[in-house]
Design a protein around this motif. Sequence first.
Motif, short mmCIF file in Angstrom:
data_model
loop_
_atom_site.label_atom_id
_atom_site.label_comp_id
_atom_site.label_asym_id
_atom_site.label_seq_id
_atom_site.Cartn_x
_atom_site.Cartn_y
_atom_site.Cartn_z
N GLN A 18 0.83 -1.19 0.00
CA GLN A 18 0.00 0.00 0.00
C GLN A 18 0.86 1.24 0.00
N TRP A 19 0.54 2.16 -0.88
CA TRP A 19 1.27 3.43 -0.99
C TRP A 19 0.43 4.57 -0.45
N GLY A 20 -0.86 4.50 -0.66
CA GLY A 20 -1.75 5.57 -0.21
C GLY A 20 -3.18 5.25 -0.59
N ALA A 21 -4.08 6.20 -0.29
CA ALA A 21 -5.49 5.98 -0.59
C ALA A 21 -6.21 7.31 -0.71
N VAL A 25 -10.46 4.09 -2.61
CA VAL A 25 -9.51 3.64 -3.63
C VAL A 25 -8.12 3.60 -3.02
N VAL A 26 -7.56 2.39 -2.92
CA VAL A 26 -6.23 2.19 -2.35
C VAL A 26 -5.22 2.14 -3.49
N PHE A 27 -4.16 2.92 -3.36
CA PHE A 27 -3.10 2.93 -4.37
C PHE A 27 -1.99 2.01 -3.90
N GLU A 28 -1.56 1.14 -4.80
CA GLU A 28 -0.52 0.19 -4.47
C GLU A 28 0.70 0.50 -5.32
N THR A 29 1.86 0.07 -4.87
CA THR A 29 3.09 0.46 -5.57
C THR A 29 3.15 -0.05 -7.00
N HIS A 30 2.47 -1.13 -7.31
CA HIS A 30 2.48 -1.61 -8.69
C HIS A 30 1.39 -0.97 -9.53
N SER A 31 0.50 -0.20 -8.91
CA SER A 31 -0.56 0.45 -9.68
C SER A 31 -0.50 1.97 -9.56
N ALA A 32 0.32 2.47 -8.70
CA ALA A 32 0.42 3.92 -8.50
C ALA A 32 1.64 4.17 -7.63
N PRO A 33 2.15 5.30 -7.47
CA PRO A 33 1.76 6.54 -8.12
C PRO A 33 2.64 6.81 -9.31
N LEU A 98 -7.37 11.92 1.80
CA LEU A 98 -6.23 11.54 0.97
C LEU A 98 -5.08 11.25 1.91
N VAL A 99 -4.57 10.03 1.82
CA VAL A 99 -3.45 9.60 2.67
C VAL A 99 -2.35 9.10 1.74
N ILE A 100 -1.14 9.60 1.97
CA ILE A 100 0.02 9.14 1.22
C ILE A 100 1.02 8.63 2.24
N GLY A 101 1.27 7.33 2.20
CA GLY A 101 2.10 6.70 3.22
C GLY A 101 1.40 6.81 4.56
N SER A 102 2.03 7.45 5.52
CA SER A 102 1.39 7.67 6.82
C SER A 102 0.98 9.13 7.00
N ASP A 103 1.02 9.91 5.92
CA ASP A 103 0.72 11.34 5.98
C ASP A 103 -0.69 11.61 5.46
N ALA A 104 -1.58 12.03 6.36
CA ALA A 104 -2.94 12.42 5.96
C ALA A 104 -2.87 13.83 5.40
N LYS A 105 -3.16 13.98 4.12
CA LYS A 105 -3.04 15.27 3.44
C LYS A 105 -4.26 16.17 3.66
N GLY A 106 -5.40 15.60 4.00
CA GLY A 106 -6.63 16.36 4.18
C GLY A 106 -7.77 15.66 3.47
N LYS A 107 -8.91 16.36 3.38
CA LYS A 107 -10.07 15.82 2.67
C LYS A 107 -10.18 16.53 1.33
N PHE A 108 -10.33 15.73 0.28
CA PHE A 108 -10.33 16.26 -1.07
C PHE A 108 -11.54 15.79 -1.86
N ALA A 109 -12.06 16.70 -2.67
CA ALA A 109 -13.12 16.37 -3.62
C ALA A 109 -12.47 16.10 -4.97
#
Length: 144
Positions: A18-21, A25-33, A98-109
């Motif tokens: 897992q890379w982020g979400a 929708v979960v982003f994985e290292t083989h499918s993103a980013p 939006l979460v990238i790694g362990s960093d919550a970036k905020g809520k996004f539309a």
Amino acid sequence: MAQTNTFNSNTTKPRHTQWGALGDVVFETHSAPGQVTDSRQWTWQAQKLINGYPAHQAGGEGERTMQLEITLHNRFTNIAQTYQTLISMASNQVPRALVIGSDAKGKFALKSIRETLTDTTPEGVVVAVRYSLQLLEVRGENNV
């Protein structure tokens, strides 16, 4: 007796991690980013002065936008299902975390989705698709 090497480097590597979400929708290292662009702006209003350099007053922060480039590959995810999840998220107009790694970036539309077909089989079966997601941070009372 000859010893055979049964070590296979492919079996010891994780299939994906897992890379982020973004919401469901979960982003994985083989499918993103592919790429993440975070854009923030602050406003400064110039005040003209007679015979002098303008004075400036801070006007606050403008809208924060992010562009997220992801590539989905049918070996690691169901492309059609993930695309429908993204469309549903955009249609529902509910901001998602939006979460990238362990960093919550905020809520996004989700403002827009651009789809680029990147790989197919000779028979036309979709193998990989790149999506460019335009996100807008939502803060305050509108943030569900």
